[in-house]
Design an enzyme around this catalytic site. Sequence first.
Site, PDB file in Angstrom:
ATOM      1  N   ALA A 284      20.748  16.080 -42.408  1.00 51.50           N
ATOM      2  CA  ALA A 284      19.934  14.940 -42.834  1.00 51.50           C
ATOM      3  C   ALA A 284      20.323  13.745 -41.969  1.00 51.50           C
ATOM      4  O   ALA A 284      21.447  13.683 -41.459  1.00 51.50           O
ATOM      5  CB  ALA A 284      20.206  14.650 -44.295  1.00 51.50           C
TER       6      ALA A 284
ATOM      7  N   GLY B 276      21.898  19.640 -43.840  1.00 49.96           N
ATOM      8  CA  GLY B 276      20.492  19.943 -44.129  1.00 49.96           C
ATOM      9  C   GLY B 276      19.870  20.903 -43.116  1.00 49.96           C
ATOM     10  O   GLY B 276      18.907  21.598 -43.422  1.00 49.96           O
TER      11      GLY B 276
ATOM     12  N   GLU C 298      20.860  24.256 -44.300  1.00 49.53           N
ATOM     13  CA  GLU C 298      20.114  24.476 -45.551  1.00 49.53           C
ATOM     14  C   GLU C 298      18.636  24.779 -45.276  1.00 49.53           C
ATOM     15  O   GLU C 298      18.028  25.627 -45.927  1.00 49.53           O
ATOM     16  CB  GLU C 298      20.278  23.243 -46.453  1.00 49.53           C
TER      17      GLU C 298
HETATM   18  N1  CAA Z   1      22.057  11.948 -38.505  1.00 53.36           N
HETATM   19  C1  CAA Z   1      21.734  10.978 -37.632  1.00 53.36           C
HETATM   20  N2  CAA Z   1      22.051  11.017 -36.328  1.00 53.36           N
HETATM   21  C2  CAA Z   1      22.715  12.107 -35.883  1.00 53.36           C
HETATM   22  C3  CAA Z   1      23.086  13.166 -36.731  1.00 53.36           C
HETATM   23  C4  CAA Z   1      22.710  13.065 -38.101  1.00 53.36           C
HETATM   24  N3  CAA Z   1      22.980  14.036 -38.986  1.00 53.36           N
HETATM   25  N4  CAA Z   1      23.763  14.091 -36.011  1.00 53.36           N
HETATM   26  C5  CAA Z   1      23.792  13.633 -34.745  1.00 53.36           C
HETATM   27  N5  CAA Z   1      23.173  12.426 -34.667  1.00 53.36           N
HETATM   28  C6  CAA Z   1      22.986  11.577 -33.480  1.00 53.36           C
HETATM   29  C7  CAA Z   1      24.280  10.878 -33.109  1.00 53.36           C
HETATM   30  O1  CAA Z   1      24.460   9.708 -33.901  1.00 53.36           O
HETATM   31  C8  CAA Z   1      24.034  10.587 -31.648  1.00 53.36           C
HETATM   32  O2  CAA Z   1      23.189   9.474 -31.549  1.00 53.36           O
HETATM   33  P1  CAA Z   1      23.596   8.205 -30.593  1.00 53.36           P
HETATM   34  O3  CAA Z   1      23.631   8.806 -29.206  1.00 53.36           O
HETATM   35  O4  CAA Z   1      22.485   7.235 -30.821  1.00 53.36           O
HETATM   36  O5  CAA Z   1      24.933   7.764 -31.042  1.00 53.36           O
HETATM   37  C9  CAA Z   1      23.231  11.798 -31.168  1.00 53.36           C
HETATM   38  O6  CAA Z   1      22.689  12.397 -32.354  1.00 53.36           O
HETATM   39  C10 CAA Z   1      24.081  12.844 -30.486  1.00 53.36           C
HETATM   40  O7  CAA Z   1      25.144  13.176 -31.348  1.00 53.36           O
HETATM   41  P2  CAA Z   1      26.691  13.168 -30.873  1.00 53.36           P
HETATM   42  O8  CAA Z   1      26.920  12.148 -29.815  1.00 53.36           O
HETATM   43  O9  CAA Z   1      27.536  13.063 -32.111  1.00 53.36           O
HETATM   44  O10 CAA Z   1      26.764  14.636 -30.222  1.00 53.36           O
HETATM   45  P3  CAA Z   1      28.036  15.575 -30.093  1.00 53.36           P
HETATM   46  O11 CAA Z   1      27.603  16.697 -29.233  1.00 53.36           O
HETATM   47  O12 CAA Z   1      29.242  14.792 -29.702  1.00 53.36           O
HETATM   48  O13 CAA Z   1      28.317  16.121 -31.600  1.00 53.36           O
HETATM   49  C11 CAA Z   1      27.667  17.046 -33.754  1.00 53.36           C
HETATM   50  C12 CAA Z   1      27.386  16.949 -32.220  1.00 53.36           C
HETATM   51  C13 CAA Z   1      29.005  17.788 -33.977  1.00 53.36           C
HETATM   52  C14 CAA Z   1      26.532  17.837 -34.370  1.00 53.36           C
HETATM   53  C15 CAA Z   1      27.771  15.624 -34.362  1.00 53.36           C
HETATM   54  O14 CAA Z   1      26.621  14.879 -33.936  1.00 53.36           O
HETATM   55  C16 CAA Z   1      27.820  15.581 -35.851  1.00 53.36           C
HETATM   56  O15 CAA Z   1      28.867  15.849 -36.447  1.00 53.36           O
HETATM   57  N6  CAA Z   1      26.675  15.237 -36.520  1.00 53.36           N
HETATM   58  C17 CAA Z   1      26.611  15.052 -37.951  1.00 53.36           C
HETATM   59  C18 CAA Z   1      26.618  16.387 -38.692  1.00 53.36           C
HETATM   60  C19 CAA Z   1      26.598  16.161 -40.189  1.00 53.36           C
HETATM   61  O16 CAA Z   1      27.479  15.573 -40.759  1.00 53.36           O
HETATM   62  N7  CAA Z   1      25.560  16.681 -40.880  1.00 53.36           N
HETATM   63  C20 CAA Z   1      25.404  16.548 -42.289  1.00 53.36           C
HETATM   64  C21 CAA Z   1      24.461  15.404 -42.618  1.00 53.36           C
HETATM   65  S1  CAA Z   1      24.365  15.060 -44.381  1.00 53.36           S
HETATM   66  C22 CAA Z   1      23.300  16.219 -44.981  1.00 53.36           C
HETATM   67  O17 CAA Z   1      22.724  17.018 -44.262  1.00 53.36           O
HETATM   68  C23 CAA Z   1      23.075  16.179 -46.479  1.00 53.36           C
HETATM   69  C24 CAA Z   1      22.287  17.308 -47.053  1.00 53.36           C
HETATM   70  O18 CAA Z   1      22.831  18.329 -47.489  1.00 53.36           O
HETATM   71  C25 CAA Z   1      20.838  17.242 -47.129  1.00 53.36           C
END
Ligand code: CAA
Length: 258
Positions: free
Chosen positions: A65, A109, A112
Amino acid sequence: MAYETIMVEVEDEVALIRLNRPEALNALNSTLLTELGEALTEADRNDKIRCIVLTGSEKAFAAGADIKEMAEKSYVDVYTEDLFGASIEPMMRLRKPIIAAVSGYALGGGCELAMMCDFIICAENAKFGQPEINLGVVAGIGGTQRLTRFVGKAKAMDMNLTGRFMDAAEAERSGLVSRVVPTPKLIPEALSAARKIAEKSTVATRTVKESVNRAYETTLREGLLFERRAFHALFATEDQKEGMAAFLEKREAQFRDR
Ligand code: CAA
């Protein structure tokens, strides 16, 4: 229809829906979820589409998400809008088979969403996870429920409590995905599976979906009764006569969804 955050192509009676927010690793924001819901509803309605493949990019199926969109919301906000409850309804209503083709990250998400599809084919570079714990929350659309049914309590607890990622080999070993393929072969493999499904009688494929899903909703005795009645009911179709006649006549069946 032109969309901002997804792309839809239809070929050989298969719709390929691609999540397309590369700048955010396909994070599921409200626009994407609305557009995906519209595309799924349209695909379910369109007689020329018999199976759907849902995919992302090579780097990410979806990284969860959209955290930027959620970060400032209050309990009352998310409770009032029933965050993600309404937006996944079109996926829950979908009657046509849908395959998730996962490459790269399928997190939160994203994992999921893949689990809401009928089955998952993944690339060797796939990474599945429920890292919501790192954000101070828990999974909200099936990460503690579907994942537990698919991979069992030990791995579901491990994934949800530690937030660690599962690679493709572990995902296949654990029953989360049905096949792992070399990354460049992901879309051809998923489309080929979808075309195979598209050749069958849709009355039968829908019945498979209902019957397998019933296994998650009810007792074994009730599920077996449901399956047997469904099997009986298909003898009322022309496609049953055609399928069995084609076998006996050693020819390909020509199903007409009747
Ligand atoms: N939401 C918003 N933006 C996101 C995102 C997310 N879930 N995941 C990645 N992005 C964005 C980053 O902010 C970044 O944007 P900027 O360049 O503007 O800063 C861009 O995508 C690239 O991401 P990274 O620089 O972090 O890329 P990376 O290769 O270094 O890492 C990753 C990749 C490990 C997937 C890391 O991005 C990450 O940990 N993302 C979040 C994953 C997460 O926590 N997901 C759960 C969300 S909550 C949820 O889903 C609730 C539910 O059950 C419904």
